[in-house]
Design a protein around this motif. Structure first.
Motif, PDB file in Angstrom:
ATOM      1  N   GLN A 113       0.776  -1.177   0.127  1.00 25.73           N
ATOM      2  CA  GLN A 113      -0.235   0.108  -0.024  1.00 25.73           C
ATOM      3  C   GLN A 113       0.976   1.264  -0.130  1.00 25.73           C
ATOM      4  O   GLN A 113       0.553   2.224  -0.817  1.00 25.73           O
ATOM      5  CB  GLN A 113      -1.019  -0.079   1.210  1.00 25.73           C
ATOM      6  CG  GLN A 113      -2.238  -1.130   1.016  1.00 25.73           C
ATOM      7  CD  GLN A 113      -3.393  -0.878   1.777  1.00 25.73           C
ATOM      8  OE1 GLN A 113      -3.094  -1.072   3.023  1.00 25.73           O
ATOM      9  NE2 GLN A 113      -4.252  -0.185   1.505  1.00 25.73           N
ATOM     10  N   ARG A 149      -8.791  -6.853  -2.351  1.00 17.42           N
ATOM     11  CA  ARG A 149     -10.191  -6.155  -2.030  1.00 17.42           C
ATOM     12  C   ARG A 149      -9.800  -4.633  -1.905  1.00 17.42           C
ATOM     13  O   ARG A 149     -10.309  -3.756  -2.422  1.00 17.42           O
ATOM     14  CB  ARG A 149     -10.811  -6.573  -0.806  1.00 17.42           C
ATOM     15  CG  ARG A 149     -11.691  -7.859  -1.152  1.00 17.42           C
ATOM     16  CD  ARG A 149     -12.490  -8.249  -0.348  1.00 17.42           C
ATOM     17  NE  ARG A 149     -11.803  -8.741   1.025  1.00 17.42           N
ATOM     18  CZ  ARG A 149     -11.528 -10.228   1.182  1.00 17.42           C
ATOM     19  NH1 ARG A 149     -11.766 -10.944  -0.003  1.00 17.42           N
ATOM     20  NH2 ARG A 149     -10.806 -10.644   2.013  1.00 17.42           N
ATOM     21  N   GLN A 150      -8.819  -4.217  -1.190  1.00 16.21           N
ATOM     22  CA  GLN A 150      -8.286  -3.070  -1.010  1.00 16.21           C
ATOM     23  C   GLN A 150      -7.966  -2.295  -2.386  1.00 16.21           C
ATOM     24  O   GLN A 150      -8.056  -1.196  -2.426  1.00 16.21           O
ATOM     25  CB  GLN A 150      -7.218  -2.765   0.129  1.00 16.21           C
ATOM     26  CG  GLN A 150      -7.005  -1.439   0.565  1.00 16.21           C
ATOM     27  CD  GLN A 150      -8.146  -0.770   1.226  1.00 16.21           C
ATOM     28  OE1 GLN A 150      -8.772  -1.224   2.159  1.00 16.21           O
ATOM     29  NE2 GLN A 150      -8.251   0.567   0.951  1.00 16.21           N
ATOM     30  N   GLN A 208     -13.005 -11.749  -6.642  1.00 18.26           N
ATOM     31  CA  GLN A 208     -12.850 -10.520  -5.840  1.00 18.26           C
ATOM     32  C   GLN A 208     -11.935  -9.597  -7.050  1.00 18.26           C
ATOM     33  O   GLN A 208     -11.725  -8.233  -6.804  1.00 18.26           O
ATOM     34  CB  GLN A 208     -11.770 -10.295  -4.777  1.00 18.26           C
ATOM     35  CG  GLN A 208     -12.329 -11.457  -3.672  1.00 18.26           C
ATOM     36  CD  GLN A 208     -13.494 -10.697  -2.957  1.00 18.26           C
ATOM     37  OE1 GLN A 208     -13.448  -9.176  -3.042  1.00 18.26           O
ATOM     38  NE2 GLN A 208     -14.287 -11.203  -2.483  1.00 18.26           N
ATOM     39  N   HIS A 211      -8.732  -2.971  -5.300  1.00 14.97           N
ATOM     40  CA  HIS A 211      -9.990  -2.743  -6.147  1.00 14.97           C
ATOM     41  C   HIS A 211     -10.708  -1.831  -5.723  1.00 14.97           C
ATOM     42  O   HIS A 211     -11.327  -0.882  -6.520  1.00 14.97           O
ATOM     43  CB  HIS A 211     -10.428  -4.009  -6.635  1.00 14.97           C
ATOM     44  CG  HIS A 211      -9.883  -4.840  -7.694  1.00 14.97           C
ATOM     45  ND1 HIS A 211      -9.883  -4.347  -8.977  1.00 14.97           N
ATOM     46  CD2 HIS A 211      -9.045  -5.938  -7.395  1.00 14.97           C
ATOM     47  CE1 HIS A 211      -9.150  -5.346  -9.676  1.00 14.97           C
ATOM     48  NE2 HIS A 211      -8.590  -6.044  -8.901  1.00 14.97           N
ATOM     49  N   SER A 212     -10.541  -1.423  -4.492  1.00 14.73           N
ATOM     50  CA  SER A 212     -11.444  -0.339  -3.854  1.00 14.73           C
ATOM     51  C   SER A 212     -11.005   1.115  -4.308  1.00 14.73           C
ATOM     52  O   SER A 212     -11.472   2.193  -4.590  1.00 14.73           O
ATOM     53  CB  SER A 212     -11.491  -0.191  -2.313  1.00 14.73           C
ATOM     54  OG  SER A 212     -12.317   0.799  -1.749  1.00 14.73           O
ATOM     55  N   ASP A 213      -9.261   1.165  -4.008  1.00 19.42           N
ATOM     56  CA  ASP A 213      -8.461   2.197  -4.307  1.00 19.42           C
ATOM     57  C   ASP A 213      -8.216   2.464  -5.550  1.00 19.42           C
ATOM     58  O   ASP A 213      -7.953   3.610  -6.227  1.00 19.42           O
ATOM     59  CB  ASP A 213      -7.308   2.227  -3.248  1.00 19.42           C
ATOM     60  CG  ASP A 213      -7.543   2.229  -1.846  1.00 19.42           C
ATOM     61  OD1 ASP A 213      -8.805   2.533  -1.371  1.00 19.42           O
ATOM     62  OD2 ASP A 213      -6.758   1.857  -1.069  1.00 19.42           O
ATOM     63  N   PRO A 244      -9.650   0.733  -8.822  1.00 12.16           N
ATOM     64  CA  PRO A 244     -10.458  -0.018  -9.512  1.00 12.16           C
ATOM     65  C   PRO A 244      -9.915  -0.534 -11.029  1.00 12.16           C
ATOM     66  O   PRO A 244     -10.252  -1.694 -11.438  1.00 12.16           O
ATOM     67  CB  PRO A 244     -11.778   0.661  -9.730  1.00 12.16           C
ATOM     68  CG  PRO A 244     -11.420   2.083  -9.488  1.00 12.16           C
ATOM     69  CD  PRO A 244     -10.274   2.229  -8.559  1.00 12.16           C
TER      70      PRO A 244
END
Length: 130
Positions: free
Chosen positions: A37, A64-65, A93, A67-69, A71
């Motif tokens: 990250q 998941r993180q 996911q 793709h959230s931050d 995409p």
């Protein structure tokens, strides 16, 4: 030059992947989800190669993180275990592909090229649609 981020807690795997890709890509590496990250916050990465099993936060949690931050950032999952439930969950996911260890060098290079090309094409289509 495209930028790849390799996320794996095993130094040998990170080094093997770095050697496979270093001639054609700018390669960054991280040994944990937190390190990954940090790299993602500092660099515009084009592809992530992400280990499924890591201490602390798993690769699926980091997926998941990501793709959230980010995409549109493609992620290829990497694992020593090609257990069907892990593969299915990774794809569900949002992973674009899944590769088992040990790596078939040509196969993983092909996966990376295909993921990057697909992302480029999606971005071009998005620009043309606006």
């Amino acid at each position: 030059m495209d930028k790849l981020l390799i996320v794996d807690d095993e130094q040998g795997s990170r080094e093997a992947l770095r050697l496979i890709f270093s001639g054609d890509y700018s390669v960054f590496s991280a040994a944990s989800a937190d390190e990954a990250q940090m790299v993602l916050s500092l660099e515009q990465v084009d592809l992530v190669l992400l280990d499924v099993v890591m201490p602390g936060r798993s690769g699926l949690d980091l997926l998941r993180q990501i793709h959230s931050d980010h995409p549109d950032l493609p992620v290829i999952m990497v694992s020593a275990s090609a257990a069907i439930p892990s593969v299915v969950e990774a794809i569900r996911q949002g992973a674009v592909d899944f590769v088992g260890k040990p790596f078939d060098v040509e196969n993983i290079r092909h996966m990376a090229r295909r993921a990057l090309e697909t992302t480029r094409l999606h971005r071009q289509v998005a620009v043309l649609e606006t």
